[in-house]
Design a protein around this motif. Structure first.
Motif, mmCIF file in Angstrom:
data_model
loop_
_atom_site.group_PDB
_atom_site.id
_atom_site.type_symbol
_atom_site.label_atom_id
_atom_site.label_comp_id
_atom_site.label_asym_id
_atom_site.label_seq_id
_atom_site.Cartn_x
_atom_site.Cartn_y
_atom_site.Cartn_z
ATOM 1 N N HIS A 21 -51.683 26.551 -7.396
ATOM 2 C CA HIS A 21 -52.106 27.661 -6.537
ATOM 3 C C HIS A 21 -52.294 28.944 -7.355
ATOM 4 O O HIS A 21 -53.217 29.709 -7.103
ATOM 5 C CB HIS A 21 -51.100 27.905 -5.407
ATOM 6 N N GLN A 22 -51.424 29.177 -8.324
ATOM 7 C CA GLN A 22 -51.542 30.372 -9.159
ATOM 8 C C GLN A 22 -52.825 30.335 -9.988
ATOM 9 O O GLN A 22 -53.508 31.346 -10.139
ATOM 10 C CB GLN A 22 -50.313 30.517 -10.077
ATOM 11 N N LYS A 25 -55.603 31.245 -7.669
ATOM 12 C CA LYS A 25 -55.598 32.680 -7.367
ATOM 13 C C LYS A 25 -56.145 33.490 -8.536
ATOM 14 O O LYS A 25 -56.941 34.415 -8.341
ATOM 15 C CB LYS A 25 -54.184 33.148 -7.032
ATOM 16 N N LYS A 29 -59.534 35.872 -8.567
ATOM 17 C CA LYS A 29 -59.523 37.287 -8.941
ATOM 18 C C LYS A 29 -60.589 37.565 -9.996
ATOM 19 O O LYS A 29 -61.312 38.561 -9.917
ATOM 20 C CB LYS A 29 -58.159 37.689 -9.500
#
Length: 186
Positions: A21-22, A25, A29
């Protein structure tokens, strides 16, 4: 397996999902600015002179202009050659026609150059958009590589953990077999 081992496996899976998930993300970004520039390009505002120069360049660089101009020159030359000498408004060597052609060329050239400069700017912006699209694709590929590397790392770790547990279970079974065989052997 006891509850502690199951809880540890579940915790490891949760950490693994958090890492994935990181990565997603971080990728989102990084891509946000690129996507924003691609979806919302700056609007082009044309001045009246720029719009006129585009229309002149469009017409001046067309077959319609070339054919119309050739017809007008041909009619001009024929008319000034056929009618009686006293009625000719531009007798041979057609000085008025040369003056008009020179004036048209002198005005048309800078107008067409203005339009070409604007076209170069559009091409530059298109090139920047192509670069941003390629950069976005590269970022997505890099993100996919990170995800695959993470998945491989976790799979290898899980495989080693599973093999260690299997080895431990085999040792326990081997001990039990040895104990049973010692009890049955007089």
């Amino acid at each position: 397996m006891n509850n502690k081992e199951i809880d540890k496996l579940l915790l490891d899976e949760k950490e693994h999902l958090n890492k994935l998930h990181q990565i997603v993300k971080d990728t989102m970004k990084e891509e946000k600015l690129i996507v924003n520039n691609l979806l919302n390009p700056p609007t082009e505002t044309l001045s009246r002179g720029q719009a006129i120069s585009d229309k002149v360049a469009l017409f001046g660089g067309s077959w319609k202009f070339i054919i119309l101009f050739a017809v007008i020159l041909t009619v001009w030359i024929i008319f000034n050659s056929i009618i009686p000498l006293k009625n000719r408004f531009d007798p041979y060597p057609f000085i008025l026609m040369n003056l008009i052609l020179s004036t048209i060329a002198a005005l048309q050239a800078p107008i067409i150059m203005m339009s070409q400069n604007r076209q170069e700017e559009k091409d530059r912006m298109r090139g920047e958009n192509d670069y941003l699209i390629n950069l976005k694709a590269e970022m997505e590929i890099r993100s996919l590589h990170q995800k695959i590397d993470l998945l491989l790392e976790e799979q290898i770790k899980t495989l080693f953990d599973t093999q260690a547990k299997q080895f431990k279970i085999l040792q326990e079974i081997n001990l039990k077999i040895d104990m049973v065989s010692k009890k049955t052997t007089p």
